[in-house]
Motif scaffolding. Structure first.
Motif, PDB file in Angstrom:
ATOM      1  N   THR A  64       0.801  -1.221   0.000  1.00 27.69           N
ATOM      2  CA  THR A  64       0.000   0.000   0.000  1.00 27.69           C
ATOM      3  C   THR A  64       0.840   1.279   0.000  1.00 27.69           C
ATOM      4  N   PRO A  65       1.779   1.468   0.956  1.00 26.72           N
ATOM      5  CA  PRO A  65       2.570   2.699   0.923  1.00 26.72           C
ATOM      6  C   PRO A  65       3.387   2.850  -0.363  1.00 26.72           C
ATOM      7  N   SER A  66       3.834   1.741  -0.917  1.00 24.95           N
ATOM      8  CA  SER A  66       4.612   1.808  -2.139  1.00 24.95           C
ATOM      9  C   SER A  66       3.753   2.287  -3.303  1.00 24.95           C
ATOM     10  N   ARG A  67       2.524   1.798  -3.378  1.00 20.64           N
ATOM     11  CA  ARG A  67       1.640   2.236  -4.460  1.00 20.64           C
ATOM     12  C   ARG A  67       1.306   3.712  -4.340  1.00 20.64           C
ATOM     13  N   ARG A  68       1.192   4.195  -3.107  1.00 25.50           N
ATOM     14  CA  ARG A  68       0.924   5.619  -2.917  1.00 25.50           C
ATOM     15  C   ARG A  68       2.096   6.465  -3.403  1.00 25.50           C
ATOM     16  N   LEU A  69       3.293   5.919  -3.300  1.00 27.50           N
ATOM     17  CA  LEU A  69       4.494   6.667  -3.652  1.00 27.50           C
ATOM     18  C   LEU A  69       4.710   6.602  -5.164  1.00 27.50           C
ATOM     19  N   ASN A  70       3.907   7.373  -5.896  1.00 34.10           N
ATOM     20  CA  ASN A  70       3.994   7.327  -7.347  1.00 34.10           C
ATOM     21  C   ASN A  70       5.101   8.223  -7.896  1.00 34.10           C
ATOM     22  N   VAL A  71       5.848   8.870  -7.029  1.00 30.58           N
ATOM     23  CA  VAL A  71       6.980   9.704  -7.461  1.00 30.58           C
ATOM     24  C   VAL A  71       8.091   8.822  -8.022  1.00 30.58           C
ATOM     25  N   LEU A  72       8.277   7.634  -7.417  1.00 32.53           N
ATOM     26  CA  LEU A  72       9.306   6.718  -7.896  1.00 32.53           C
ATOM     27  C   LEU A  72       8.779   5.927  -9.084  1.00 32.53           C
ATOM     28  N   PRO A  73       9.453   5.984 -10.215  1.00 32.37           N
ATOM     29  CA  PRO A  73       8.999   5.178 -11.354  1.00 32.37           C
ATOM     30  C   PRO A  73       9.163   3.691 -11.091  1.00 32.37           C
ATOM     31  N   TRP A  74       8.271   2.889 -11.653  1.00 34.50           N
ATOM     32  CA  TRP A  74       8.314   1.439 -11.481  1.00 34.50           C
ATOM     33  C   TRP A  74       9.538   0.891 -12.192  1.00 34.50           C
ATOM     34  N   SER A  75      10.289   0.019 -11.506  1.00 36.07           N
ATOM     35  CA  SER A  75      11.461  -0.590 -12.114  1.00 36.07           C
ATOM     36  C   SER A  75      11.942  -1.745 -11.259  1.00 36.07           C
ATOM     37  N   PRO A  76      11.999  -2.957 -11.803  1.00 39.81           N
ATOM     38  CA  PRO A  76      12.557  -4.063 -11.030  1.00 39.81           C
ATOM     39  C   PRO A  76      14.076  -3.976 -10.943  1.00 39.81           C
ATOM     40  N   ASP A  77      14.696  -3.264 -11.882  1.00 41.68           N
ATOM     41  CA  ASP A  77      16.144  -3.090 -11.866  1.00 41.68           C
ATOM     42  C   ASP A  77      16.494  -1.931 -10.937  1.00 41.68           C
ATOM     43  N   PRO A  78      17.633  -1.990 -10.296  1.00 39.86           N
ATOM     44  CA  PRO A  78      18.004  -0.911  -9.369  1.00 39.86           C
ATOM     45  C   PRO A  78      18.222   0.406 -10.106  1.00 39.86           C
ATOM     46  N   LYS A  79      17.724   1.458  -9.513  1.00 40.42           N
ATOM     47  CA  LYS A  79      17.873   2.814 -10.047  1.00 40.42           C
ATOM     48  C   LYS A  79      18.462   3.696  -8.948  1.00 40.42           C
ATOM     49  N   PRO A  80      19.246   4.711  -9.322  1.00 42.60           N
ATOM     50  CA  PRO A  80      19.810   5.599  -8.300  1.00 42.60           C
ATOM     51  C   PRO A  80      18.736   6.478  -7.664  1.00 42.60           C
ATOM     52  N   LEU A  81      18.875   6.687  -6.372  1.00 44.31           N
ATOM     53  CA  LEU A  81      17.984   7.571  -5.632  1.00 44.31           C
ATOM     54  C   LEU A  81      18.753   8.862  -5.397  1.00 44.31           C
ATOM     55  N   THR A  82      18.486   9.863  -6.226  1.00 45.86           N
ATOM     56  CA  THR A  82      19.242  11.113  -6.208  1.00 45.86           C
ATOM     57  C   THR A  82      18.655  12.099  -5.204  1.00 45.86           C
ATOM     58  N   LYS A  83      19.411  13.175  -4.952  1.00 43.58           N
ATOM     59  CA  LYS A  83      18.923  14.222  -4.050  1.00 43.58           C
ATOM     60  C   LYS A  83      17.628  14.832  -4.576  1.00 43.58           C
ATOM     61  N   GLY A  84      17.564  15.054  -5.887  1.00 45.88           N
ATOM     62  CA  GLY A  84      16.357  15.640  -6.474  1.00 45.88           C
ATOM     63  C   GLY A  84      15.143  14.745  -6.312  1.00 45.88           C
ATOM     64  N   LEU A  85      15.344  13.456  -6.525  1.00 44.76           N
ATOM     65  CA  LEU A  85      14.249  12.502  -6.378  1.00 44.76           C
ATOM     66  C   LEU A  85      13.824  12.391  -4.910  1.00 44.76           C
ATOM     67  N   LEU A  86      14.784  12.418  -4.005  1.00 42.51           N
ATOM     68  CA  LEU A  86      14.451  12.391  -2.580  1.00 42.51           C
ATOM     69  C   LEU A  86      13.652  13.628  -2.181  1.00 42.51           C
ATOM     70  N   GLU A  87      14.009  14.764  -2.732  1.00 41.74           N
ATOM     71  CA  GLU A  87      13.253  15.990  -2.450  1.00 41.74           C
ATOM     72  C   GLU A  87      11.815  15.868  -2.934  1.00 41.74           C
TER      73      GLU A  87
END
Length: 180
Positions: A64-87
């Motif tokens: 549930t919390p993950s589905r709410r977090l639509n800011v992060l694009p869906w990806s089974p492969d690892p993606k970098p979590l940048t400062k901009g994305l964290l903001e």
């Protein structure tokens, strides 16, 4: 469909492996049962080591919390979590939290209004107003629980932001996430 997000802290210099897919039916044609089992075993052994290269798991969000977090694009492969994305993520949670603060404030005002009306109410209206007060208080409790959960996840991402803001950490480590 289940969905979850996992955030990892890893050293930048370490190689980042990706999962291998199982062979297609066409690729397995003409192979013996033993060869097929060996191929599957090799792939499984390799895939078991892939998550280890992601680094240290810091936390994960469930369905549930993950589905709410639509800011992060869906990806089974690892993606970098940048400062901009964290903001963006923190802003996402702050907006949701502020909407719950507004809802709670409105419900408290409703309760005050109903309590003022119940004093002057006759017997016929008393039960209806009492029911409205109960509904508002229940809504306040549910909204408070949702808001507390959102505050928890927001604090988790603020913790991650603190890791990236530390210069010595950001030179040596990086944050990555998987969402699937």
């Amino acid at each position: 469909m289940s969905e979850y997000t996992v955030v990892y802290l890893r050293e930048k210099a370490a190689p980042l492996l990706s999962f291998r897919d199982h062979p297609t039916v066409e690729e397995l044609e003409g192979k013996s049962e033993e060869e097929i089992q060996a191929i599957y075993q090799e792939i499984q052994t390799y895939n078991d080591t892939v998550e280890e290269t992601f680094g240290c798991e810091l936390f994960y969000l469930t369905t549930t919390p993950s589905r709410r977090l639509n800011v992060l694009p869906w990806s089974p492969d690892p993606k970098p979590l940048t400062k901009g994305l964290l903001e963006e993520i923190i802003n996402f949670y702050n907006e949701r939290i502020s909407s719950y603060v507004r809802i709670i404030s409105e419900r408290k005002e409703d309760v005050e209004r109903y309590e003022a009306r119940i004093i002057r109410a006759n017997a016929d209206l008393y039960d209806k107003i009492d029911e409205d007060i109960f509904d508002c208080k229940r809504s306040i409790e549910e909204s408070q629980e949702e808001m507390d959960e959102l505050k928890f996840y927001c604090s988790e991402f603020r913790f991650l932001q603190g890791i990236l803001d530390n210069k010595s950490n950001s030179e040596r480590y990086e944050l990555i996430y998987t969402k699937c």
